[in-house]
Design a protein around this motif. Structure first.
Motif, PDB file in Angstrom:
ATOM      1  N   VAL A   1       0.873  -1.177   0.000  1.00 43.13           N
ATOM      2  CA  VAL A   1       0.000   0.000   0.000  1.00 43.13           C
ATOM      3  C   VAL A   1       0.908   1.224   0.000  1.00 43.13           C
ATOM      4  CG1 VAL A   1      -2.062  -0.996   1.088  1.00 43.13           C
ATOM      5  CG2 VAL A   1      -0.247  -0.075   2.524  1.00 43.13           C
ATOM      6  N   ARG A   2       0.409   2.287  -0.601  1.00 39.21           N
ATOM      7  CA  ARG A   2       1.210   3.515  -0.719  1.00 39.21           C
ATOM      8  C   ARG A   2       0.350   4.712  -0.322  1.00 39.21           C
ATOM      9  NH1 ARG A   2       2.254   0.574  -5.523  1.00 39.21           N
ATOM     10  NH2 ARG A   2       4.313  -0.357  -5.492  1.00 39.21           N
ATOM     11  N   PRO A   3       0.266   4.977   0.976  1.00 41.65           N
ATOM     12  CA  PRO A   3      -0.573   6.097   1.397  1.00 41.65           C
ATOM     13  C   PRO A   3       0.065   7.436   1.020  1.00 41.65           C
ATOM     14  CG  PRO A   3       0.686   5.288   3.252  1.00 41.65           C
ATOM     15  CD  PRO A   3       0.947   4.343   2.104  1.00 41.65           C
ATOM     16  N   LEU A   4      -0.793   8.421   0.899  1.00 47.48           N
ATOM     17  CA  LEU A   4      -0.318   9.790   0.762  1.00 47.48           C
ATOM     18  C   LEU A   4      -0.253  10.397   2.157  1.00 47.48           C
ATOM     19  CD1 LEU A   4      -2.338  11.036  -2.336  1.00 47.48           C
ATOM     20  CD2 LEU A   4       0.036  10.269  -2.256  1.00 47.48           C
ATOM     21  N   ARG A   5       0.408  11.499   2.267  1.00 49.77           N
ATOM     22  CA  ARG A   5       0.468  12.213   3.546  1.00 49.77           C
ATOM     23  C   ARG A   5      -0.304  13.514   3.407  1.00 49.77           C
ATOM     24  NH1 ARG A   5       3.536   9.528   7.727  1.00 49.77           N
ATOM     25  NH2 ARG A   5       4.719   7.939   6.626  1.00 49.77           N
ATOM     26  N   ASN A   6      -1.067  13.828   4.438  1.00 52.86           N
ATOM     27  CA  ASN A   6      -1.764  15.113   4.405  1.00 52.86           C
ATOM     28  C   ASN A   6      -0.807  16.213   4.841  1.00 52.86           C
ATOM     29  OD1 ASN A   6      -1.664  15.019   7.211  1.00 52.86           O
ATOM     30  ND2 ASN A   6      -3.854  14.608   7.463  1.00 52.86           N
ATOM     31  N   LYS A   7      -1.309  17.434   4.930  1.00 52.94           N
ATOM     32  CA  LYS A   7      -0.445  18.563   5.289  1.00 52.94           C
ATOM     33  C   LYS A   7       0.195  18.387   6.653  1.00 52.94           C
ATOM     34  CE  LYS A   7      -2.795  21.886   2.387  1.00 52.94           C
ATOM     35  NZ  LYS A   7      -3.604  23.087   2.300  1.00 52.94           N
ATOM     36  N   GLY A   8      -0.477  17.655   7.533  1.00 56.25           N
ATOM     37  CA  GLY A   8       0.070  17.404   8.864  1.00 56.25           C
ATOM     38  C   GLY A   8       1.025  16.209   8.900  1.00 56.25           C
ATOM     39  N   GLY A   9       1.229  15.554   7.763  1.00 59.79           N
ATOM     40  CA  GLY A   9       2.135  14.418   7.699  1.00 59.79           C
ATOM     41  C   GLY A   9       1.500  13.079   8.032  1.00 59.79           C
ATOM     42  N   HIS A  10       0.185  13.063   8.232  1.00 56.81           N
ATOM     43  CA  HIS A  10      -0.500  11.819   8.573  1.00 56.81           C
ATOM     44  C   HIS A  10      -0.831  11.023   7.313  1.00 56.81           C
ATOM     45  CE1 HIS A  10      -0.963  13.136  12.716  1.00 56.81           C
ATOM     46  NE2 HIS A  10      -1.344  14.319  12.243  1.00 56.81           N
ATOM     47  N   ARG A  11      -0.768   9.715   7.455  1.00 53.67           N
ATOM     48  CA  ARG A  11      -1.093   8.834   6.334  1.00 53.67           C
ATOM     49  C   ARG A  11      -2.578   8.928   6.011  1.00 53.67           C
ATOM     50  NH1 ARG A  11       2.548   6.082   9.591  1.00 53.67           N
ATOM     51  NH2 ARG A  11       4.223   4.986   8.515  1.00 53.67           N
ATOM     52  N   ARG A  12      -2.873   8.886   4.707  1.00 55.81           N
ATOM     53  CA  ARG A  12      -4.256   8.811   4.236  1.00 55.81           C
ATOM     54  C   ARG A  12      -4.311   7.766   3.131  1.00 55.81           C
ATOM     55  NH1 ARG A  12      -5.115  10.724   8.416  1.00 55.81           N
ATOM     56  NH2 ARG A  12      -6.087  12.713   8.855  1.00 55.81           N
ATOM     57  N   TYR A  13      -5.298   6.888   3.239  1.00 53.88           N
ATOM     58  CA  TYR A  13      -5.418   5.739   2.341  1.00 53.88           C
ATOM     59  C   TYR A  13      -6.650   5.848   1.477  1.00 53.88           C
ATOM     60  CZ  TYR A  13      -1.941   3.682   5.406  1.00 53.88           C
ATOM     61  OH  TYR A  13      -0.798   3.445   6.118  1.00 53.88           O
ATOM     62  N   ASP A  14      -6.578   5.264   0.301  1.00 57.78           N
ATOM     63  CA  ASP A  14      -7.734   5.129  -0.582  1.00 57.78           C
ATOM     64  C   ASP A  14      -8.630   4.017  -0.063  1.00 57.78           C
ATOM     65  OD1 ASP A  14      -7.080   6.988  -2.574  1.00 57.78           O
ATOM     66  OD2 ASP A  14      -5.938   5.518  -3.723  1.00 57.78           O
ATOM     67  N   ARG A  15      -9.902   4.084  -0.414  1.00 59.98           N
ATOM     68  CA  ARG A  15     -10.800   2.970  -0.088  1.00 59.98           C
ATOM     69  C   ARG A  15     -10.352   1.696  -0.800  1.00 59.98           C
ATOM     70  NH1 ARG A  15     -14.517   4.223   3.176  1.00 59.98           N
ATOM     71  NH2 ARG A  15     -15.300   6.329   3.375  1.00 59.98           N
ATOM     72  N   ALA A  16      -9.719   1.835  -1.953  1.00 59.59           N
ATOM     73  CA  ALA A  16      -9.210   0.663  -2.679  1.00 59.59           C
ATOM     74  C   ALA A  16      -8.154  -0.085  -1.871  1.00 59.59           C
ATOM     75  CB  ALA A  16      -8.636   1.089  -4.022  1.00 59.59           C
ATOM     76  N   ASP A  17      -7.517   0.593  -0.921  1.00 59.52           N
ATOM     77  CA  ASP A  17      -6.510  -0.079  -0.096  1.00 59.52           C
ATOM     78  C   ASP A  17      -7.123  -1.133   0.824  1.00 59.52           C
ATOM     79  OD1 ASP A  17      -4.286   1.234  -1.167  1.00 59.52           O
ATOM     80  OD2 ASP A  17      -4.523   2.942   0.195  1.00 59.52           O
ATOM     81  N   ILE A  18      -8.407  -0.988   1.131  1.00 69.48           N
ATOM     82  CA  ILE A  18      -9.101  -2.032   1.905  1.00 69.48           C
ATOM     83  C   ILE A  18      -9.073  -3.331   1.109  1.00 69.48           C
ATOM     84  CG2 ILE A  18     -11.309  -2.796   2.866  1.00 69.48           C
ATOM     85  CD1 ILE A  18     -11.970   0.246   3.213  1.00 69.48           C
TER      86      ILE A  18
END
Length: 151
Positions: A32-49
């Motif tokens: 899985v390759r999450p993106l990071r938001n402005k605060g540096g937190h991981r964010r995942y697509d629903r497809a990652d489920i």
């Protein structure tokens, strides 16, 4: 297409049943390759489920992470895989599983004779290897793997 990440790692853990540490591990393996938001937190697509669910199933079937990563690399980024995408993956895995089944059936049939013999016939025993003669064929139970013992 712009990726619309939204799930936190906790959301993903809740949806997949995986521990957060497992999701981070899979991330290090590129599954899985999450993106990071402005605060540096991981964010995942629903497809990652779906991707992580596939990882769990493939591991349960005995596929190594390297093979799973190879397969997932063929899936599109930024959108959920289609039925055709999953069909292509299933076809490749089906061939691997069929080969495993064939090898397991051969091994099962050879072991039936061995376990039932009580070692009363060492000349025909696939495990009997006097003076380690099978080593010339390589490591492991060579006669069970199909090499022929000397006559």
């Amino acid at each position: 297409m712009t990726r619309q990440p939204g799930l936190t790692i906790g959301d993903l853990a809740d949806r997949t049943g995986l521990a957060v540490s497992a999701i981070r591990f899979y991330e290090t393996k590129g599954l899985v390759r999450p993106l990071r938001n402005k605060g540096g937190h991981r964010r995942y697509d629903r497809a990652d489920i779906r991707r992580l669910s596939f990882v769990m199933i493939a591991q349960e079937l005995g596929f190594p992470l390297s093979r799973i990563a190879e397969v997932l690399d063929g899936l599109p980024e930024g959108r959920s895989p289609t039925k055709a995408d999953w069909g292509r993956i299933a076809g490749g895995f089906r061939a691997d599983i069929d080969q495993r089944i064939t090898r397991l059936e051969v091994l099962r049939d050879k072991l039936d004779g061995c376990i039932g013999c009580g070692c009363l016939s060492l000349k025909s025993c696939k495990l009997y290897n006097p003076e380690d003669r099978a080593r010339r064929h390589g490591p492991g139970p060579r006669y069970l793997k199909g090499d022929r013992p000397p006559d």
